[in-house]
Design a protein around this motif. Structure first.
Motif, PDB file in Angstrom:
ATOM      1  N   ASP A 180      42.407  32.200  29.881  1.00  0.00           N
ATOM      2  CA  ASP A 180      43.652  31.445  29.916  1.00  0.00           C
ATOM      3  C   ASP A 180      44.173  31.263  31.333  1.00  0.00           C
ATOM      4  N   ASN A 181      43.918  32.225  32.228  1.00  0.00           N
ATOM      5  CA  ASN A 181      44.532  32.135  33.554  1.00  0.00           C
ATOM      6  C   ASN A 181      43.654  32.649  34.689  1.00  0.00           C
ATOM      7  N   THR A 182      42.347  32.764  34.464  1.00  0.00           N
ATOM      8  CA  THR A 182      41.487  33.378  35.476  1.00  0.00           C
ATOM      9  C   THR A 182      40.156  32.649  35.592  1.00  0.00           C
ATOM     10  N   ILE A 183      39.673  32.532  36.821  1.00  0.00           N
ATOM     11  CA  ILE A 183      38.304  32.064  37.079  1.00  0.00           C
ATOM     12  C   ILE A 183      37.453  33.297  37.368  1.00  0.00           C
TER      13      ILE A 183
ATOM     14  N   THR B 272      37.580  44.498  34.656  1.00  0.00           N
ATOM     15  CA  THR B 272      38.013  43.970  35.954  1.00  0.00           C
ATOM     16  C   THR B 272      38.648  42.592  35.787  1.00  0.00           C
ATOM     17  N   ALA B 273      37.970  41.739  35.032  1.00  0.00           N
ATOM     18  CA  ALA B 273      38.516  40.394  34.796  1.00  0.00           C
ATOM     19  C   ALA B 273      39.843  40.474  34.062  1.00  0.00           C
ATOM     20  N   GLU B 274      39.935  41.387  33.105  1.00  0.00           N
ATOM     21  CA  GLU B 274      41.192  41.558  32.380  1.00  0.00           C
ATOM     22  C   GLU B 274      42.293  42.032  33.322  1.00  0.00           C
ATOM     23  N   GLY B 275      41.963  42.980  34.215  1.00  0.00           N
ATOM     24  CA  GLY B 275      42.950  43.481  35.167  1.00  0.00           C
ATOM     25  C   GLY B 275      43.462  42.382  36.078  1.00  0.00           C
ATOM     26  N   ALA B 276      42.561  41.499  36.511  1.00  0.00           N
ATOM     27  CA  ALA B 276      42.985  40.371  37.340  1.00  0.00           C
ATOM     28  C   ALA B 276      43.879  39.428  36.555  1.00  0.00           C
ATOM     29  N   SER B 277      43.529  39.191  35.311  1.00  0.00           N
ATOM     30  CA  SER B 277      44.336  38.314  34.464  1.00  0.00           C
ATOM     31  C   SER B 277      45.733  38.886  34.234  1.00  0.00           C
ATOM     32  N   ASP B 278      45.791  40.175  33.909  1.00  0.00           N
ATOM     33  CA  ASP B 278      47.081  40.818  33.639  1.00  0.00           C
ATOM     34  C   ASP B 278      47.995  40.805  34.858  1.00  0.00           C
ATOM     35  N   ASN B 279      47.423  40.751  36.037  1.00  0.00           N
ATOM     36  CA  ASN B 279      48.210  40.857  37.271  1.00  0.00           C
ATOM     37  C   ASN B 279      48.109  39.589  38.127  1.00  0.00           C
TER      38      ASN B 279
ATOM     39  N   ALA C 176      44.269  33.205  38.526  1.00  0.00           N
ATOM     40  CA  ALA C 176      43.720  34.363  39.242  1.00  0.00           C
ATOM     41  C   ALA C 176      42.220  34.136  39.420  1.00  0.00           C
ATOM     42  N   SER C 177      41.602  34.949  40.249  1.00  0.00           N
ATOM     43  CA  SER C 177      40.159  34.806  40.462  1.00  0.00           C
ATOM     44  C   SER C 177      39.556  36.180  40.722  1.00  0.00           C
ATOM     45  N   VAL C 178      38.396  36.389  40.141  1.00  0.00           N
ATOM     46  CA  VAL C 178      37.673  37.647  40.341  1.00  0.00           C
ATOM     47  C   VAL C 178      36.230  37.304  40.678  1.00  0.00           C
ATOM     48  N   TRP C 179      35.696  38.003  41.664  1.00  0.00           N
ATOM     49  CA  TRP C 179      34.314  37.778  42.110  1.00  0.00           C
ATOM     50  C   TRP C 179      33.544  39.064  41.859  1.00  0.00           C
ATOM     51  N   LEU C 180      32.545  38.990  40.995  1.00  0.00           N
ATOM     52  CA  LEU C 180      31.728  40.147  40.643  1.00  0.00           C
ATOM     53  C   LEU C 180      30.335  39.945  41.216  1.00  0.00           C
ATOM     54  N   GLU C 181      29.938  40.820  42.135  1.00  0.00           N
ATOM     55  CA  GLU C 181      28.636  40.685  42.799  1.00  0.00           C
ATOM     56  C   GLU C 181      27.764  41.885  42.412  1.00  0.00           C
ATOM     57  N   TYR C 182      26.539  41.580  41.988  1.00  0.00           N
ATOM     58  CA  TYR C 182      25.676  42.591  41.385  1.00  0.00           C
ATOM     59  C   TYR C 182      24.374  42.773  42.163  1.00  0.00           C
ATOM     60  N   SER C 183      23.900  44.015  42.181  1.00  0.00           N
ATOM     61  CA  SER C 183      22.539  44.358  42.607  1.00  0.00           C
ATOM     62  C   SER C 183      22.204  43.884  44.018  1.00  0.00           C
ATOM     63  N   VAL C 184      23.058  44.240  44.986  1.00  0.00           N
ATOM     64  CA  VAL C 184      22.705  43.976  46.382  1.00  0.00           C
ATOM     65  C   VAL C 184      21.530  44.855  46.785  1.00  0.00           C
ATOM     66  N   HIS C 185      21.406  45.994  46.130  1.00  0.00           N
ATOM     67  CA  HIS C 185      20.211  46.825  46.270  1.00  0.00           C
ATOM     68  C   HIS C 185      19.304  46.497  45.098  1.00  0.00           C
TER      69      HIS C 185
END
Length: 899
Positions: free
Chosen positions: A179-182, A374-381, A139-148
């Protein structure tokens, strides 16, 4: 938290008491709570304190601190974290993202990108092949911070998240994630804005950081840190993609296509924490599955927030309708995406209305927990998200194939070649497949020449193509019904942002549709393709002519002026020797008035700007003005000033400066508004007042200074709120008036004597009498969140040379103006009639009626100069490309016509 300040000077008894009280109040919040209780961390992974000298959340990290820390993490664990540069800001700061995974997964990061591309295209990857990829793909999750840049907690929480994942890989949740996520982390989307905020914030801090919301620390000077160098709200730039930071992010997301994307923000400090599910309305081209996936992750947040005792809310604000946000754009390649918002401390400590002292560390902690969740949610699913991602592509292609009305969009590319090219390459930047026809072809009974662009919605990015090219994207009917009910009750509507954004309309580009597949021999368009200009008859003996009407010609003009060429422009259309016709505004560069190397210079400029230039061997004009006519003017290289600083809108000022400097390629001088009130402006030919509230800063004396300058030959250009200032009866720069709301039935008001405490009795026979009597006698038109409106343009004035008869502009707010009378000036562009005025979006019926036939562009001569007024903003978000020629005329043709 405040010890580093206290240590700078001796303690007095009062200082000791204050420090104790301050510490006690702060510790009453969650500031002493562990970020992730019970976690044991590997000492070989550097902490924030070991690198930067303070604990996470104790101080607001600046850009350099963030970069140093991520580089330290990569040096400590190069097999588990890799850092990539994806862009450079206007001020030269590099933007990075980090990829974190277990070693064998990270080593195959490029293969992961390849596999995601395969999964993203069912035309090359069948379901059996897709299932095989899904079985092994992380799985993969992209977290983007502080665009403002002044939404500060995101960056420090990103740093804490990276540390947590690397230093505690065996912690239960982390082990599951790794174990299963980037996990991709974009820790700081707006480095220029953040450094603007942090440097100013720490310049204001005294003995102790103040928690008072009225303190200097909590009230940023103009421009705030929210925006980037050109003062863009980059969370609204995902549609037009004008800024380098946005371009880099889009390229990165298109490469990896992460399954879950979260844009991390801040909101008012008195609020708690917001996460999915989002508020209504949803964009109809998003899928229920995507929305449900974010709801699943939202439920996971609730579990953790309950454990930590964090307040939160969902659904009430922050809708998912506009496709140009950082949380909505990714949904159109198949991601599940969302916005998170935390109450902001806007400094190190903030006193809420409840009396609670809320610290920066508190906000960082909440952002960190939501990020881990969020990362955990992506991993679980993992498997569900990958399967849903593939199915999204299948459904997108099928939806395009089933569309029997607008399956294919065709850009004929007959008139505005520069604008059409810009739109085609922009769509390629977004990841949409665009084909440029190599040969003539037919589609739905219509013939097209080589060079036309074809965009078929039966492709993985078909839904994005539909939502950006469809003229009207409707909000949910029940949502609209509720907004009308609220409006009838005089309550504010819940429309969050613009409701119209059709790119062909905003670019004013001719677009055809066809309800079936179009077979065409063509070349795929790439985002970095270059528009190459040409010179026909390069050895011409008399002159070179550049047809006016697109931005290639506009950029040719600005480049030529800066290189010192002598250029004329025709006020009217003309024909050379009964052969070729040229539109009004066309540029004439005569050999006799320029240097001997003119041909080479013209060829170079044409190649660089994409302009089409014709060399001519005669000046014999058979229709229209001759080269030596009074209806041709010599163009000048004007010096342009723009109002800067309070009280201008930073967005309007920045967007306008960007359009002129980066799209027109012409320099602008920013002058602080208060100096315009008294400065000698004789060195400038053009002054632009962006949207703003100028009454106090400029006032009557400033208006007199500007008027005197105009009468001597200056060109004053006003936008929106500046037009309101110019039209004020006390100011008198513009002879129009702002309208109150039109009422079919006047309010039933009792005759009142304000000196008496009683009034004559009245009888109301129905509820509507109460409503009517409650209304303000001079109510303004209802506020419009942002729609695209149809505008008609006068074709017989030198200021509108080369502009199409019909253009589209954005209407925002509630300003509607009376037309200017002919004794004072001329209305050169106006909104169309009530049945035609709305081009795209949702516009209240009363506004449709009142806006009809009211001015958009006004010209008022004054002495040797003139005032050119726009009743709205033509440069908003720099995405109204179809109005750029109008603005160029307002600057360059107006300067040529000033005496």
């Amino acid at each position: 938290m405040s010890a580093r300040y206290l240590s700078k000077r001796p303690f007095s008894t009062f200082g000791l008491i204050f420090a104790f009280l301050f510490s006690s109040l702060v510790n009453a919040s969650n500031s002493t709570q562990e970020f992730w209780p019970g976690t044991k961390y590997d000492p070989s992974i550097p902490t924030v304190k070991s690198v930067l000298g303070y604990e996470t959340g104790e101080r607001i990290s600046n850009y350099n601190g963030m970069l140093r820390y991520f580089e330290a993490l990569e040096q400590a664990a190069p097999d588990r974290i890799k850092i990539f540069e994806y862009a450079r800001s206007w001020e030269g700061r590099k933007l990075i993202y980090a990829a974190i995974a277990k070693p064998d997964t990270l080593a195959k990061l490029e293969q992961f990108a390849i596999d995601m591309q395969k999964l993203a295209d069912p035309r090359v990857t069948n379901r059996k092949q897709a299932n095989k990829i899904i079985e092994s793909l992380p799985a993969s999750v992209w977290l983007e911070y502080s665009v403002h840049g002044n939404e500060i907690s995101g960056t420090d929480s990103a740093m804490k998240l990276a540390y947590h994942l690397l230093a505690a890989p065996t912690e239960t949740v982390n082990q599951k994630i790794l174990d299963n996520t980037i996990v991709f982390i974009d820790p700081l989307q707006n480095p220029d804005g953040r450094d603007r905020f942090t440097s100013r914030y720490y310049a204001q801090v005294g003995l102790h950081p103040s928690y008072d919301r009225i303190s200097a620390e909590h009230n940023e000077p103009w421009p705030r840190g929210r925006t980037n160098h050109y003062l863009f709200d980059m969370n609204r730039d995902w549609l037009a993609v004008t800024q380098p930071e946005t371009k880099g992010r889009i390229d990165s997301l298109n490469k990896y296509k992460p399954l879950v994307v979260v844009d991390v923000h801040e909101m008012g400090g008195d609020q708690s924490y917001y996460f999915a599910p989002a508020a209504e309305p949803f964009n109809p081209f998003m899928t229920k599955t995507q929305i449900e996936n974010m709801n699943i992750i939202g439920r996971n947040h609730a579990k953790h927030f309950d454990r930590f005792g964090f307040d939160y809310f969902t659904r009430e604000i922050f809708d998912a309708f506009y496709p140009g946000y950082g949380d909505s754009w990714p949904t159109f390649y198949g991601a599940s995406a969302s916005t998170y918002e935390v109450g902001s401390a806007r400094g190190e400590v903030f006193k809420k209305k409840t009396g609670q002292l809320y610290t920066y560390r508190d906000s960082v902690h909440q952002q960190f927990v939501a990020s881990v969740s969020t990362a955990e949610g992506a991993s679980d699913n993992r498997k569900k998200l990958l399967t849903d991602f593939y199915q999204y592509q299948v459904n997108a292609i099928e939806a395009g194939e089933k569309d029997k009305k607008e399956r294919v969009y065709i850009l004929p590319n007959k008139t505005d070649k520069a604008g059409t090219f810009r739109l085609a390459t922009l769509m390629a930047q977004h990841g949409v497949e665009v084909t440029r026809a190599d040969k003539a072809f037919k589609a739905c009974g219509k013939s097209y020449q080589a060079g036309a662009y074809v965009l078929d919605t039966a492709q993985p990015r078909g839904r994005f193509l539909k939502t950006t090219f469809t003229q009207q994207v409707n909000m949910d009917a029940d949502f609209i019904k509720e907004q009308e009910r609220r409006r009838a009750r005089k309550l504010n509507d819940e429309i969050y942002d613009v409701t119209g954004w059709s790119l062909p309309l905003m670019f004013n580009i001719e677009t055809d549709t066809c309800g079936k597949s179009v077979k065409v021999s063509g070349t795929p368009v790439k985002a970095d393709d270059q528009l190459i200009g040409t010179v026909n008859n390069p050895d011409a003996s008399v002159a070179f002519i550049v047809p006016w009407g697109d931005m290639a010609a506009g950029r040719f003009l600005t480049s030529a002026l800066q290189q010192g060429l002598t250029i004329k422009s025709a006020d009217k259309a003309f024909k050379i020797d009964n052969q070729k016709s040229y539109p009004a505004g066309s540029l004439i560069i005569e050999s006799r008035t320029n240097s001997k190397n003119l041909a080479q210079t013209v060829a170079t400029i044409a190649k660089e700007t994409g302009a089409i230039v014709d060399g001519v061997d005669t000046s014999w004009v058979t229709e229209g003005p001759s080269f030596g006519s009074g209806n041709t003017v010599t163009m000048k290289a004007p010096k342009i000033a723009i109002a800067w600083d309070t009280p201008t809108s930073s967005l309007s000022a920045g967007n306008t400066r960007f359009v002129i400097e980066r799209q027109f390629n012409y320099p602008v001088t920013a002058i602080r508004t208060r100096q315009l009130a008294r400065a000698d402006l004789s060195d400038y030919q053009v002054v632009i007042l962006p949207n703003g509230f100028y009454q106090q800063t400029l006032g009557k004396s400033g208006a007199k200074n500007l008027e005197a300058w105009v009468k001597k030959g200056g060109v004053l250009i006003t936008f929106s709120g500046a037009t309101r200032f110019a039209a004020d009866k006390e100011i008198g720069l513009l002879d129009v008036k702002r309208e109150n709301a039109f009422k079919d039935k006047p309010s039933k008001k009792s005759k009142q004597d304000n000196k008496k405490s009683t009034v004559e009795g009245t009888l109301y026979t129905e509820k509507s009498d109460l409503v009517a009597a409650s209304e303000n006698a001079q109510e303004k038109p209802d506020f419009v969140a942002g729609v695209l409106a149809n505008i008609e343009v006068d074709q017989e004035h030198w200021l509108t040379a080369g502009i199409n008869k019909d253009v589209v502009g954005l209407v925002y707010g509630n300003d509607i103006y009376t037309p200017i009378q002919l004794k004072s000036g001329k209305n050169l562009a106006w909104f169309k009639g009530p049945k035609e005025v709305l081009a795209s979006g949702y516009l209240w019926q009363e506004n449709k009626r009142q806006l009809a036939y009211k001015p958009y562009l006004i010209h008022q001569p004054k002495g040797k100069g003139m005032v050119i007024a726009y009743t709205q903003e033509p440069t908003v978000r720099a995405y109204l490309d179809g109005l750029n020629v109008m603005l160029m005329n307002s600057i360059f043709r107006a300067t040529a016509h000033a005496q």
